[in-house]
Structure formats: C-alpha cells, structure tokens
Design a protein around this motif. Structure first.
Motif, PDB file in Angstrom:
ATOM      1  N   VAL A   1       0.884  -1.329  -0.050  1.00 35.92           N
ATOM      2  CA  VAL A   1      -0.060  -0.073   0.034  1.00 35.92           C
ATOM      3  C   VAL A   1       0.919   1.123   0.037  1.00 35.92           C
ATOM      4  CG1 VAL A   1      -2.042  -1.128   1.131  1.00 35.92           C
ATOM      5  CG2 VAL A   1      -0.012  -0.004   2.607  1.00 35.92           C
ATOM      6  N   SER A   2       0.241   2.110  -0.407  1.00 33.86           N
ATOM      7  CA  SER A   2       1.029   3.556  -0.676  1.00 33.86           C
ATOM      8  C   SER A   2       0.855   4.384   0.610  1.00 33.86           C
ATOM      9  CB  SER A   2       0.699   4.508  -1.893  1.00 33.86           C
ATOM     10  OG  SER A   2      -0.749   4.833  -1.773  1.00 33.86           O
ATOM     11  N   ASN A   3      -0.378   4.488   1.226  1.00 34.04           N
ATOM     12  CA  ASN A   3      -0.752   5.066   2.324  1.00 34.04           C
ATOM     13  C   ASN A   3      -1.836   4.814   3.320  1.00 34.04           C
ATOM     14  OD1 ASN A   3      -2.960   6.350   0.901  1.00 34.04           O
ATOM     15  ND2 ASN A   3      -1.564   7.572  -0.096  1.00 34.04           N
ATOM     16  N   ILE A   4      -2.138   5.057   4.382  1.00 36.67           N
ATOM     17  CA  ILE A   4      -3.116   4.851   5.018  1.00 36.67           C
ATOM     18  C   ILE A   4      -4.181   5.770   5.063  1.00 36.67           C
ATOM     19  CG2 ILE A   4      -3.994   4.257   7.498  1.00 36.67           C
ATOM     20  CD1 ILE A   4      -0.808   3.329   7.939  1.00 36.67           C
ATOM     21  N   VAL A   5      -5.376   5.614   4.825  1.00 35.47           N
ATOM     22  CA  VAL A   5      -6.655   6.688   4.508  1.00 35.47           C
ATOM     23  C   VAL A   5      -7.554   6.295   5.793  1.00 35.47           C
ATOM     24  CG1 VAL A   5      -8.400   7.384   3.338  1.00 35.47           C
ATOM     25  CG2 VAL A   5      -6.239   6.943   2.050  1.00 35.47           C
ATOM     26  N   ALA A   6      -7.736   7.592   6.621  1.00 37.12           N
ATOM     27  CA  ALA A   6      -8.823   7.608   7.571  1.00 37.12           C
ATOM     28  C   ALA A   6      -9.932   8.194   6.980  1.00 37.12           C
ATOM     29  CB  ALA A   6      -8.204   8.281   8.757  1.00 37.12           C
ATOM     30  N   LEU A   7     -11.150   7.653   6.886  1.00 36.98           N
ATOM     31  CA  LEU A   7     -12.369   8.367   6.094  1.00 36.98           C
ATOM     32  C   LEU A   7     -13.095   8.941   7.325  1.00 36.98           C
ATOM     33  CD1 LEU A   7     -14.324   8.955   3.852  1.00 36.98           C
ATOM     34  CD2 LEU A   7     -14.984   6.789   3.894  1.00 36.98           C
ATOM     35  N   GLY A   8     -13.452  10.176   7.469  1.00 42.33           N
ATOM     36  CA  GLY A   8     -14.430  10.503   8.376  1.00 42.33           C
ATOM     37  C   GLY A   8     -13.514  11.527   9.216  1.00 42.33           C
ATOM     38  N   GLY A   9     -12.499  12.037   8.896  1.00 47.26           N
ATOM     39  CA  GLY A   9     -11.723  12.785   9.789  1.00 47.26           C
ATOM     40  C   GLY A   9     -11.937  13.971  10.124  1.00 47.26           C
ATOM     41  N   PHE A  10     -12.905  14.672   9.455  1.00 44.46           N
ATOM     42  CA  PHE A  10     -13.562  16.166   9.914  1.00 44.46           C
ATOM     43  C   PHE A  10     -14.856  16.075   9.926  1.00 44.46           C
ATOM     44  CE2 PHE A  10      -9.553  16.342   7.047  1.00 44.46           C
ATOM     45  CZ  PHE A  10      -8.849  16.873   8.014  1.00 44.46           C
ATOM     46  N   GLY A  11     -15.419  17.243  10.578  1.00 41.98           N
ATOM     47  CA  GLY A  11     -17.110  17.261  10.478  1.00 41.98           C
ATOM     48  C   GLY A  11     -17.410  16.821  11.951  1.00 41.98           C
ATOM     49  N   GLY A  12     -18.563  17.208  12.166  1.00 41.04           N
ATOM     50  CA  GLY A  12     -19.169  16.861  13.598  1.00 41.04           C
ATOM     51  C   GLY A  12     -18.475  17.561  14.588  1.00 41.04           C
ATOM     52  N   ARG A  13     -18.209  16.979  15.903  1.00 38.32           N
ATOM     53  CA  ARG A  13     -17.591  17.654  17.031  1.00 38.32           C
ATOM     54  C   ARG A  13     -16.119  18.035  16.764  1.00 38.32           C
ATOM     55  NH1 ARG A  13     -18.443  13.573  21.914  1.00 38.32           N
ATOM     56  NH2 ARG A  13     -16.782  15.048  22.709  1.00 38.32           N
ATOM     57  N   LEU A  14     -15.881  19.325  17.153  1.00 39.52           N
ATOM     58  CA  LEU A  14     -14.701  19.902  16.778  1.00 39.52           C
ATOM     59  C   LEU A  14     -13.566  19.196  17.767  1.00 39.52           C
ATOM     60  CD1 LEU A  14     -12.775  22.104  15.465  1.00 39.52           C
ATOM     61  CD2 LEU A  14     -13.409  23.601  17.552  1.00 39.52           C
TER      62      LEU A  14
END
Length: 243
Positions: A117-130
């Motif tokens: 793999v080339s990188n690790i992706v975290a989906l849902g890192g922004f939005g909602g609670r600050l």
C-alpha cells in the motif's frame, strides 16, 4: 526529501492500493465504495461499524472489514456480533489514554504489509464535533512514532496530512485538486517555512497561531514544495468526480 501525492488515494481503482480506516462519521456511499475498492486492508473503529452497516445495508456482505477495534461504547452490540459471525477480527481496546482512531491505527500498522500500500487513509476525519476533528489531527502527530506510511484524513471535500520537519515535494497533478489549500502550524510554531507552487508563497516565514497561518491559499503548479523546521498540517480541497 519526502515526495507525496496527497490525492492519489482518490484516483480510480487501478492506481496504488491503500489501507482504509473507517471512522465514526456518516459515510458517503460513493466515496466509501471508491476507497474500499482501492484498499488492500480495511478496518473500522467502534461506532463506525454502525455507519458501515447502515451505508451498505443492501450489500454489506461485500463490505466486510478485516478488523474492528475500539472500547465498544458506541457500537451496536448486534452489529458487532454480525461482523464477528462473518469472521471479522474483533479487537477490544479498552485503554482510554488514546482515541479509538489512534488505537486502531496502531493495530493496522502491525497487520498490514507496507510494500502493498502507498498510504493509510482515515475516512471521516473532519466534521461533527470539533474536539473529535482535533483529536484526529493529533493522531497524525502520534503516528510519526509508529506508522511506516503517510496517514491521510479524508472527508467528503478535503484531504489532510502531516508534513514532518524537512523538505517535501507535493505532487498536485491528479486533476482532482480543488481551488483551495492550506498549510497550518497546528502543533507548534514553525520559524522557517519556504514554499513554491502556491499562489501565496512563503520565504523563510514564521508561522504560528496568533500570527501568520496559510489558509485560503491555492495551488498554481503541479508540484508544490514545502521546506519547514517544524511539522505542518497540509490540507487541500478536491473535486468530486466519478472514477
């Protein structure tokens, strides 16, 4: 010199593979499917299993993660049992000193093959609670200690990653780049920052909260360079295009 192509994770399935971590945020069906198809390894954190099951309710058998981890204070017990019955690895992580994202990322780094793999992706890192968004950015800093690969935070409109101190070349040639980008000294002030390829470049500038930060900037070249004496958060908007 570090070379990154931040938006490569959004290119069609034929491109390089990623490791995907699903965080506990509402999921966009199209974006999640695109990232899943590019994944060599998939994981979900705690309450994210609820989002995953809801998003793929019609064909969830086709979207089984390799593992689910967390303290399971927000995951629906029946949903967890469903995935467990499908031989998904369930990893309890009761330690409260780290977030579910950080704990999951550590496990993923132990399980994946970095050569695939080339990188690790975290989906849902922004939005909602600050505070959750800031905690996710903090995980990027923590990941420097244990992740062999770059970690990207992805939302429905932007991607962010941490640039460690040193020289970086960012390849901005995917055709998905949006009309804004930012370079932000989240962790601590950076006394010497020089860039090229941006509308508003920096030349040995100091960056700090309460002083200069580079938001609402834009990319004007297919290669952006950043030379910094302290870690900086790079974030860029992207255009939603069908693969």
């Amino acid at each position: 010199m570090t070379i990154l192509r931040p938006l490569s994770c959004l290119l069609p399935e034929s491109g390089t593979k990623i490791a995907l971590i699903i965080l506990n945020r509402p999921l966009d069906l199209s974006l999640t499917t695109k990232l899943w198809k590019k994944s060599d390894f998939t994981a979900a954190t705690d309450g994210a299993v609820n989002q995953l099951c809801k998003t793929f309710s019609e064909n969830k058998e086709e979207f089984l993660p390799n593992l689910i981890s967390g303290d399971f204070d927000s995951a629906d017990p029946e949903t967890v049992e469903y995935y467990k019955s499908r031989n998904v690895e369930i990893v309890p992580t009761p330690d409260q000193d780290d977030t579910d994202f950080t704990k999951c990322l550590k496990i993923v780094c132990e399980r994946l093959n970095p050569a695939k793999v080339s990188n690790i992706v975290a989906l849902g890192g922004f939005g909602g609670r600050l505070d959750h968004s800031l905690a996710n950015i903090n995980t990027l800093y923590a990941a420097k200690q244990f992740s062999p690969l770059p970690v990207m935070l992805v939302s429905s409109s932007s991607v962010a990653c941490l640039l460690d101190k040193g020289k970086h070349t960012l390849l901005c040639d995917t055709g998905l780049e949006g009309d804004w980008c930012g370079l932000i000294p989240v962790g601590c002030p950076a006394d010497h920052v020089t860039t090229t390829g941006l509308k508003y470049n920096l030349t040995d500038h100091r960056m700090a909260f309460g002083e200069l930060i580079s938001t609402s900037n834009s990319i004007v070249d297919s290669q952006v360079t950043v030379d910094t004496d302290q870690p900086l958060l790079w974030t860029v908007g992207y255009q939603n295009k069908d693969s």
